[in-house]
Design an enzyme around this catalytic site. Structure first.
Site, PDB file in Angstrom:
ATOM      1  CD  GLU A  84      61.389  83.667  21.490  1.00  0.00           C
ATOM      2  OE1 GLU A  84      62.082  82.738  21.069  1.00  0.00           O
ATOM      3  OE2 GLU A  84      60.144  83.624  21.565  1.00  0.00           O
ATOM      4  CG  ASP A  85      62.747  88.561  23.651  1.00  0.00           C
ATOM      5  OD1 ASP A  85      61.697  87.974  23.353  1.00  0.00           O
ATOM      6  OD2 ASP A  85      63.423  88.279  24.645  1.00  0.00           O
TER       7      ASP A  85
END
Ligand code: MN
Length: 483
Positions: free
Chosen positions: A76-77
């Protein structure tokens, strides 16, 4: 001791036979991926990953779950993709991390969508409840560092936690996390009362409780020597949020409801539970109407224990909960404990089935759960809109079904679909968890009658037929299509 050493230590204690090299690899991998990233608190990002894994290790989840906890924010990051995770850690861990990434897309937007989202998250849980457990651990650390976020975000996260996460943690029986989540939210919800209760139950009573426990222990140990019962006795943890809720509901002063000391006794077998009960009732006079046998008749959520309240030493009211160690782990770790005590190769949906079977008997949610079970085990998939809403569809549904489910006009004007960031044909069969975006063309007059060959939902079929009928092309073309 570093945070990582602490994690290793907890894993060694709770999961003695697990592969620690794999855990080290995951740590190095995540640390490298999050290199240079900071949390709002200013701490290195990896602290969040480790805190998540630490919670999971403490509630004794399996090692794959802990590793997925370390890796949970990587796709996600950071720039590292899911395939990398699969290559390094295998398909099981990849699936868990993928599940978390997808759940991240479910957003709480007001009470109206609450029940819907709850249901959707439940479906996610049914596929592998470990995903939900990781999500709870993740949320727990976010709440612990909530003071670094702006106030409007704090409010949303607290609301979302109380309305979605905590109840699901309860449904899955992960009580320890449910309580922690709620107590952390309570701090932001009503700080004045939080401080008051914390002071009363965690600080002031501490000394008095320790003194009383020691006294009770001494008396019980004398009595049990001849019976040869092994046991552990502890003062019970007070769940501040539930005290506060009861105060609200009953409008009573909490002195009246809660000034009962609570103690928990853990023994080795069911017969020892009853023996211990006999010991306690011999020593102290039981309070009428307070004995409950949840071993012979478990609570609807599966909870088992013996409860009794007695007039203890110094005439103080003491509530005892007596249970085996296994019952205890089931009660606080919920489904997590099933991985330890039940057959570890059992498919997760089977556990979920158990949870649902139990839930079905619960009074209020009876019909809801029944329907949920139907949805979960009968041919439904769920996919995401770009905004994070969840649309549930029958198996085999296509982007056209999705488009009509979202809005008739989107269905009528759709020309293309982007599924998981790739352009796909409109007759593509969607899979669980797909992220679907529909491309529409403003000037498009209406749907293509050929879509009837592949759409699955009645909403899509009806709209296409309706359009065709209005256009007068229905009667000539429909004969070609078997529907
Ligand atoms: Mn996270």
């Amino acid at each position: 001791m570093t945070r990582f050493d602490k994690l290793l230590k907890t894993i060694k204690k709770n999961n003695p036979n697990s592969d620690l090299d794999m855990v080290r690899l995951a740590y190095d991998f995540a640390k490298k991926a999050h290199q240079g990233q900071k949390r709002m608190s200013g701490e290195p990002y990896i602290y969040h990953s480790l805190a998540t894994a630490q919670t999971l290790a403490e509630i004794k989840t399996d090692i794959a779950t802990i590793i997925a906890g370390i890796l949970h924010d990587v796709p996600e990051d950071t720039d590292v993709k899911l395939e990398e995770i699969k290559k390094n850690f295998g398909g099981e861990i990849e699936k868990l991390v993928e599940g978390i990434t997808k759940l991240g897309k479910v957003k709480y937007r007001g009470i109206d969508r609450y029940v819907e989202n709850l249901k959707k998250m439940f479906i996610a849980a049914a596929q592998d409840p470990r995903v939900m457990v990781i999500k709870f651990a993740d949320r727990l650390h976010n709440l612990k560092t909530l003071n670094y976020l702006p106030e409007h975000k704090q409010k949303r996260i607290v609301e979302e936690t109380l309305k979605i996460y905590a109840p699901i943690a309860g449904l899955l029986g992960v009580w320890r996390l449910r309580w922690q989540l709620e107590d952390l939210c309570f701090k932001y919800l009503d700080n004045k009362n939080y401080k008051k209760l914390k002071e009363k139950y965690e600080i002031k009573q501490q000394k008095e409780r320790t003194r009383l426990i020691n006294k009770v222990k001494k008396i019980i140990s004398k009595e049990t020597k001849k019976d040869n019962i092994e046991y552990e006795i502890n003062g019970r943890f007070k769940h501040l949020y539930s005290i506060w809720q009861k105060m609200q509901n009953k409008q009573k002063k909490f002195n009246e409801i809660y000034d009962v000391f609570a103690m928990r006794i853990l023994v080795n077998s069911i017969s020892d539970c009853y023996k211990m009960l006999g010991v306690i009732h011999t020593l102290w006079k039981p309070k009428k109407g307070r004995f409950k046998d949840f071993i012979s008749t478990p609570k609807p959520n599966g909870y088992r224990a013996l409860h009794t309240t007695v007039f203890g030493p110094e005439k103080k009211l003491i509530e005892f909960q007596i249970r085996t160690k296994q019952m205890h782990e089931e009660a606080i770790f919920g489904i997590a404990s099933h991985w330890r005590y039940k057959n570890p190769t059992q498919p997760y949906s089977k556990w979920m089935d158990d949870v649902l079977r139990i839930q079905r008997n619960a009074k209020n949610s009876k019909d809801y759960m029944k329907k949920l079970k139907f949805d979960i085990f009968n041919d439904r998939i769920f996919v995401f809109t770009p905004k994070g809403d969840v649309v549930d569809l029958p198996i085999g549904a296509t982007p056209v079904d999705f488009a009509y489910q979202v809005h008739t006009e989107i269905g009528n004007k759709c020309v293309n679909a982007i599924v998981n960031e790739k352009i796909e044909r409109l007759d593509t069969k969607l899979k669980n968890g797909d992220l679907v975006e529909i491309i529409t063309e403003k000037n498009r007059k209406g749907p293509n009658i050929d879509w009837l060959k592949f759409v699955k939902t009645s909403i899509a079929k009806n709209n296409i037929k309706k359009y065709a009928k209005n256009q007068g092309i229905f009667s000539t073309l429909i004969s070609k299509i078997k529907h």
